[in-house]
Design a protein around this motif. Structure first.
Motif, PDB file in Angstrom:
ATOM      1  N   GLU A   1       0.820  -1.203   0.000  1.00  0.00           N
ATOM      2  CA  GLU A   1       0.000   0.000   0.000  1.00  0.00           C
ATOM      3  C   GLU A   1       0.859   1.261   0.000  1.00  0.00           C
ATOM      4  N   ALA A   2       2.003   1.233   0.695  1.00  0.00           N
ATOM      5  CA  ALA A   2       2.904   2.391   0.659  1.00  0.00           C
ATOM      6  C   ALA A   2       3.426   2.629  -0.749  1.00  0.00           C
ATOM      7  N   THR A   3       3.649   1.543  -1.497  1.00  0.00           N
ATOM      8  CA  THR A   3       4.171   1.670  -2.857  1.00  0.00           C
ATOM      9  C   THR A   3       3.131   2.263  -3.800  1.00  0.00           C
ATOM     10  N   GLU A   4       1.851   2.079  -3.486  1.00  0.00           N
ATOM     11  CA  GLU A   4       0.810   2.732  -4.269  1.00  0.00           C
ATOM     12  C   GLU A   4       0.974   4.251  -4.216  1.00  0.00           C
ATOM     13  N   ARG A   5       1.458   4.743  -3.084  1.00  0.00           N
ATOM     14  CA  ARG A   5       1.638   6.191  -2.902  1.00  0.00           C
ATOM     15  C   ARG A   5       3.015   6.663  -3.343  1.00  0.00           C
ATOM     16  N   ASN A   6       3.994   5.751  -3.332  1.00  0.00           N
ATOM     17  CA  ASN A   6       5.368   6.127  -3.663  1.00  0.00           C
ATOM     18  C   ASN A   6       6.012   4.995  -4.463  1.00  0.00           C
ATOM     19  N   ARG A   7       5.874   5.042  -5.771  1.00  0.00           N
ATOM     20  CA  ARG A   7       6.351   3.961  -6.634  1.00  0.00           C
ATOM     21  C   ARG A   7       7.869   3.820  -6.612  1.00  0.00           C
ATOM     22  N   SER A   8       8.582   4.842  -6.170  1.00  0.00           N
ATOM     23  CA  SER A   8      10.042   4.765  -6.143  1.00  0.00           C
ATOM     24  C   SER A   8      10.539   3.713  -5.158  1.00  0.00           C
ATOM     25  N   LEU A   9       9.696   3.276  -4.227  1.00  0.00           N
ATOM     26  CA  LEU A   9      10.095   2.245  -3.275  1.00  0.00           C
ATOM     27  C   LEU A   9      10.485   0.949  -3.981  1.00  0.00           C
ATOM     28  N   LEU A  10       9.834   0.659  -5.106  1.00  0.00           N
ATOM     29  CA  LEU A  10      10.165  -0.559  -5.850  1.00  0.00           C
ATOM     30  C   LEU A  10      11.622  -0.566  -6.286  1.00  0.00           C
ATOM     31  N   GLY A  11      12.130   0.574  -6.678  1.00  0.00           N
ATOM     32  CA  GLY A  11      13.508   0.649  -7.147  1.00  0.00           C
ATOM     33  C   GLY A  11      14.534   0.503  -6.050  1.00  0.00           C
ATOM     34  N   ALA A  12      14.101   0.578  -4.798  1.00  0.00           N
ATOM     35  CA  ALA A  12      15.042   0.502  -3.682  1.00  0.00           C
ATOM     36  C   ALA A  12      15.425  -0.933  -3.338  1.00  0.00           C
ATOM     37  N   ILE A  13      14.637  -1.905  -3.780  1.00  0.00           N
ATOM     38  CA  ILE A  13      14.873  -3.288  -3.368  1.00  0.00           C
ATOM     39  C   ILE A  13      16.234  -3.791  -3.844  1.00  0.00           C
ATOM     40  N   GLY A  14      16.589  -3.489  -5.068  1.00  0.00           N
ATOM     41  CA  GLY A  14      17.803  -4.055  -5.654  1.00  0.00           C
ATOM     42  C   GLY A  14      19.085  -3.662  -4.961  1.00  0.00           C
ATOM     43  N   GLY A  15      19.163  -2.447  -4.440  1.00  0.00           N
ATOM     44  CA  GLY A  15      20.424  -1.983  -3.878  1.00  0.00           C
ATOM     45  C   GLY A  15      20.464  -1.863  -2.376  1.00  0.00           C
ATOM     46  N   ALA A  16      19.352  -2.079  -1.699  1.00  0.00           N
ATOM     47  CA  ALA A  16      19.299  -1.883  -0.255  1.00  0.00           C
ATOM     48  C   ALA A  16      20.083  -2.964   0.478  1.00  0.00           C
ATOM     49  N   ASP A  17      20.837  -2.553   1.498  1.00  0.00           N
ATOM     50  CA  ASP A  17      21.528  -3.535   2.325  1.00  0.00           C
ATOM     51  C   ASP A  17      20.533  -4.433   3.039  1.00  0.00           C
ATOM     52  N   LEU A  18      19.362  -3.908   3.353  1.00  0.00           N
ATOM     53  CA  LEU A  18      18.283  -4.701   3.935  1.00  0.00           C
ATOM     54  C   LEU A  18      16.964  -4.032   3.603  1.00  0.00           C
ATOM     55  N   ALA A  19      16.057  -4.808   3.038  1.00  0.00           N
ATOM     56  CA  ALA A  19      14.709  -4.324   2.769  1.00  0.00           C
ATOM     57  C   ALA A  19      13.711  -5.393   3.176  1.00  0.00           C
ATOM     58  N   PHE A  20      12.553  -4.951   3.622  1.00  0.00           N
ATOM     59  CA  PHE A  20      11.449  -5.858   3.902  1.00  0.00           C
ATOM     60  C   PHE A  20      10.321  -5.549   2.929  1.00  0.00           C
ATOM     61  N   VAL A  21       9.875  -6.575   2.210  1.00  0.00           N
ATOM     62  CA  VAL A  21       8.770  -6.440   1.264  1.00  0.00           C
ATOM     63  C   VAL A  21       7.529  -6.998   1.951  1.00  0.00           C
ATOM     64  N   VAL A  22       6.497  -6.174   2.082  1.00  0.00           N
ATOM     65  CA  VAL A  22       5.346  -6.506   2.929  1.00  0.00           C
ATOM     66  C   VAL A  22       4.057  -6.564   2.121  1.00  0.00           C
ATOM     67  N   ASP A  23       3.364  -7.688   2.225  1.00  0.00           N
ATOM     68  CA  ASP A  23       1.988  -7.782   1.734  1.00  0.00           C
ATOM     69  C   ASP A  23       1.109  -7.964   2.971  1.00  0.00           C
ATOM     70  N   PRO A  24       0.432  -6.905   3.413  1.00  0.00           N
ATOM     71  CA  PRO A  24      -0.274  -6.973   4.692  1.00  0.00           C
ATOM     72  C   PRO A  24      -1.524  -7.837   4.681  1.00  0.00           C
ATOM     73  N   LEU A  25      -2.119  -8.019   3.494  1.00  0.00           N
ATOM     74  CA  LEU A  25      -3.319  -8.857   3.389  1.00  0.00           C
ATOM     75  C   LEU A  25      -3.414  -9.366   1.964  1.00  0.00           C
ATOM     76  N   ASP A  26      -2.799 -10.508   1.723  1.00  0.00           N
ATOM     77  CA  ASP A  26      -2.867 -11.125   0.402  1.00  0.00           C
ATOM     78  C   ASP A  26      -4.174 -11.912   0.314  1.00  0.00           C
ATOM     79  N   GLY A  27      -4.860 -11.767  -0.813  1.00  0.00           N
ATOM     80  CA  GLY A  27      -6.177 -12.387  -0.930  1.00  0.00           C
ATOM     81  C   GLY A  27      -7.268 -11.476  -0.408  1.00  0.00           C
ATOM     82  N   THR A  28      -7.102 -10.168  -0.630  1.00  0.00           N
ATOM     83  CA  THR A  28      -8.088  -9.207  -0.132  1.00  0.00           C
ATOM     84  C   THR A  28      -9.487  -9.494  -0.668  1.00  0.00           C
TER      85      THR A  28
END
Length: 278
Positions: free
Chosen positions: A73-100
């Protein structure tokens, strides 16, 4: 950063608390004003998704202050977050409710997923089922297991390889472009069975536990697949894009097929994606 079992269990506990506080109390009780469409009437978000993501993100930030948090949901508001995954020393990718969609429909088939990535490599996965209160975990290079509410642990292992005509598959063709969608739909009778749960969390848990042979996806948002991909891999499975290249959580296209082994993957891809007829 290297994660240990205690780290995985800590992440799992964050998901358990969010599910207990934000998700299950609202199951079957949502009002129409708490649901809205995103890209289409099939792509929806609720107040529960947003509250659960806030709770999970806050807890992860407290435990790992230097981590980048990439919530659906945060990425819906800020698409640049997707680009951070590749280079981050640590990232957490969160799906808070899959199967909404299932959650809104009153179907007890939804989950909460988190994947930890280190410079673009998935190293930890947790997929929690709020209904059974069990969590599937994977640590890169250390296997996959299912942890029950009572603390019981069961190692996960993909199904044994079988011929294509005996494969039980979970296949979502909705997002496939034409003419590939028509080709794949036309080839489904080659399999023993095919279905779609509208919930990647449960689909990946099924495959990692050996309850189906094949997963087939086209749309590859990281919150839908990063955790499940590692769970399946650490349970002994093989997966790759449609063209045979390896999956990474930064890949948003290229499709994904998960099978018990590489030979099964090739047989399934050829059976489903080859044009038949004269």
């Amino acid at each position: 950063m290297r994660f240990a079992i205690k780290d995985a269990l800590g992440v799992g506990e964050i998901l358990v608390r969010a599910a207990q506080a934000e998700i299950m109390p609202q199951f079957g009780k949502l009002a129409a004003g708490q649901i809205r469409e995103k890209s289409s009437r099939f792509d929806i978000v609720t107040a529960v998704d947003e509250a659960a993501e806030r709770a999970i993100s806050a807890a992860l930030a407290a435990a790992y202050p230097s981590a980048i948090l990439v919530g659906e949901e945060a990425t819906e508001r800020n698409r640049s977050l997707l680009g951070a995954i590749g280079g981050a020393d640590l990232a957490f990718v969160v799906d808070p409710l899959d199967g909404t969609k299932n959650f809104v429909s009153g179907l007890p088939l939804f989950g909460v997923m988190v994947a930890a990535t280190v410079r673009g490599e998935v190293v930890l996965a947790a997929i929690h089922d709020p209904v059974s209160s069990s969590t599937a975990f994977a640590l890169r290079g250390e296997g996959a297991w299912l942890q029950g509410q009572d603390g019981s642990r069961t190692d996960l292992r993909v199904a044994e390889a079988v011929p294509v005509d005996r494969m039980d598959a979970i296949i979502g063709t909705n997002f496939l472009p034409e003419p590939l969608r028509t080709v794949v739909n036309g080839n489904l009778p080659r399999l023993a069975m095919s279905s779609w749960l509208r919930c990647a969390a449960h689909e990946y848990r099924m495959a990692a536990a050996g309850h189906c042979h094949l997963l087939f996806y086209n749309k590859l948002m990281p919150w839908d697949h990063a955790a499940g991909w590692l769970l399946h891999r650490e349970a002994g499975g093989f997966s790759a894009h449609f063209d045979g290249t390896a999956y990474r959580p930064t890949d948003l296209t290229g499709g994904l097929i998960c099978a018990p082994d590489e030979a099964s993957w090739r047989l399934a891809r050829d059976a489903l994606m080859n044009q038949t007829g004269p």
